[in-house]
Design a protein around this motif. Sequence first.
Motif, short mmCIF file in Angstrom:
data_model
loop_
_atom_site.label_atom_id
_atom_site.label_comp_id
_atom_site.label_asym_id
_atom_site.label_seq_id
_atom_site.Cartn_x
_atom_site.Cartn_y
_atom_site.Cartn_z
N GLU A 58 46.48 39.71 56.99
CA GLU A 58 46.89 38.78 55.93
C GLU A 58 46.28 39.19 54.58
N GLU A 59 44.98 39.53 54.64
CA GLU A 59 44.30 39.96 53.41
C GLU A 59 44.92 41.24 52.85
N LEU A 60 45.24 42.16 53.76
CA LEU A 60 45.83 43.43 53.33
C LEU A 60 47.20 43.18 52.70
N GLN A 61 47.96 42.30 53.34
CA GLN A 61 49.29 41.99 52.81
C GLN A 61 49.18 41.35 51.42
N ASN A 62 48.27 40.42 51.28
CA ASN A 62 48.13 39.75 49.98
C ASN A 62 47.63 40.69 48.91
N TRP A 63 46.72 41.57 49.30
CA TRP A 63 46.24 42.57 48.36
C TRP A 63 47.41 43.46 47.92
N LEU A 64 48.20 43.92 48.89
CA LEU A 64 49.29 44.86 48.60
C LEU A 64 50.34 44.23 47.68
N ARG A 65 50.70 42.98 47.94
CA ARG A 65 51.75 42.40 47.11
C ARG A 65 51.26 42.00 45.72
N ASN A 66 49.97 42.13 45.51
CA ASN A 66 49.43 41.93 44.17
C ASN A 66 49.22 43.22 43.40
N ARG A 67 49.68 44.33 43.94
CA ARG A 67 49.60 45.61 43.21
C ARG A 67 50.77 45.69 42.21
N PRO A 68 50.60 46.45 41.14
CA PRO A 68 51.67 46.57 40.14
C PRO A 68 52.73 47.61 40.50
N LEU A 69 53.84 47.59 39.78
CA LEU A 69 54.87 48.63 39.92
C LEU A 69 54.63 49.79 38.95
N VAL A 70 53.94 49.47 37.86
CA VAL A 70 53.61 50.51 36.89
C VAL A 70 52.21 50.19 36.35
N ALA A 71 51.47 51.23 36.02
CA ALA A 71 50.13 51.01 35.46
C ALA A 71 49.91 52.00 34.32
N GLN A 72 49.38 51.49 33.23
CA GLN A 72 49.08 52.34 32.07
C GLN A 72 47.57 52.41 31.90
N HIS A 73 47.05 53.62 31.72
CA HIS A 73 45.61 53.75 31.57
C HIS A 73 45.18 53.24 30.20
N PRO A 74 44.14 52.40 30.14
CA PRO A 74 43.76 51.80 28.86
C PRO A 74 43.20 52.80 27.85
N VAL A 75 42.64 53.88 28.30
CA VAL A 75 42.05 54.86 27.38
C VAL A 75 42.95 56.10 27.28
N HIS A 76 43.30 56.66 28.41
CA HIS A 76 44.05 57.93 28.41
C HIS A 76 45.53 57.75 28.11
N LYS A 77 46.03 56.53 28.23
CA LYS A 77 47.41 56.18 27.85
C LYS A 77 48.49 56.67 28.80
N PHE A 78 48.13 57.44 29.84
CA PHE A 78 49.20 57.85 30.75
C PHE A 78 49.76 56.65 31.50
#
Length: 271
Positions: free
Chosen positions: A96-116
Amino acid sequence: MATYIVGDLHGCFDEFQLLLKQANFDPEQDELWLTGDLIARGDNSLTCLRFVKDLGERATVVLGNHDLHLLATLQGIKKVKPKDKVDTIFEAEDREELQNWLRNRPLVAQHPVHKFVLAHAGISPEWDLETTQACAKEVESILQGDNFKELLENMYDSQPDRWSPDLQGFERWRYIINAFTRMRFCYADKRLDFECKLPVEEAPEELKAWFELDNPLYQDIDILFGHWASLIGYPTPKRIYALDTGCVWGNHLTMIRWEDKQLFTQARLSK
Ligand SMILES: [Mn+2]
């Protein structure tokens, strides 16, 4: 402190650990970004999930098609495929914890410093950065909410294959999910193709890799992605980084250290 980005794990936990060791990855100091598809096909999907989850804020992982499929099977929407070797996740006490963790992951992520930016399959040829972020947020908020099962039930189709800002509801969310997690080839008019399974060099002439289409974003920002193991050795454009090098298929796992662009690879261990 260093920033590492690693390609699709697909349950290849031992290779993953050797790779981190090779780079002297320090979970106290360094950051690890992952292209998604942590699970399926390899032997140690459960261990991969737990390890990345336990890295907490040191790890940023975007959702892949196999990660979403796992959520659908955990919800009873789809049957488990034996070849995915994910049974241990179903039997795990922390499922259950793994499932909840997984569905809270993003579809896209931008690095705050490197900008990729990082996405499992890539960024739609029809989107600028603002649309990319907004579309991801829209689907993420549903996945994280109470009605996520309904979304997962309605994500299995390859239509619509064209983006329009006027798309609504499941059709809109399905395009967004497919672009971020399943896209490979596109037609010149930016329509997505989900049929062609050929290596990029052998694909019909009317199909191009998504990153070869004309989108100014592809020159403006570094884009890292996984998902497309048969791109191995293919010369991608300057700001496009393909990180899935098919470890689970017998090739290797690839990781890049962003600060100096050093590549680390770990071959599939024979069994
Ligand atoms: Mn994938």
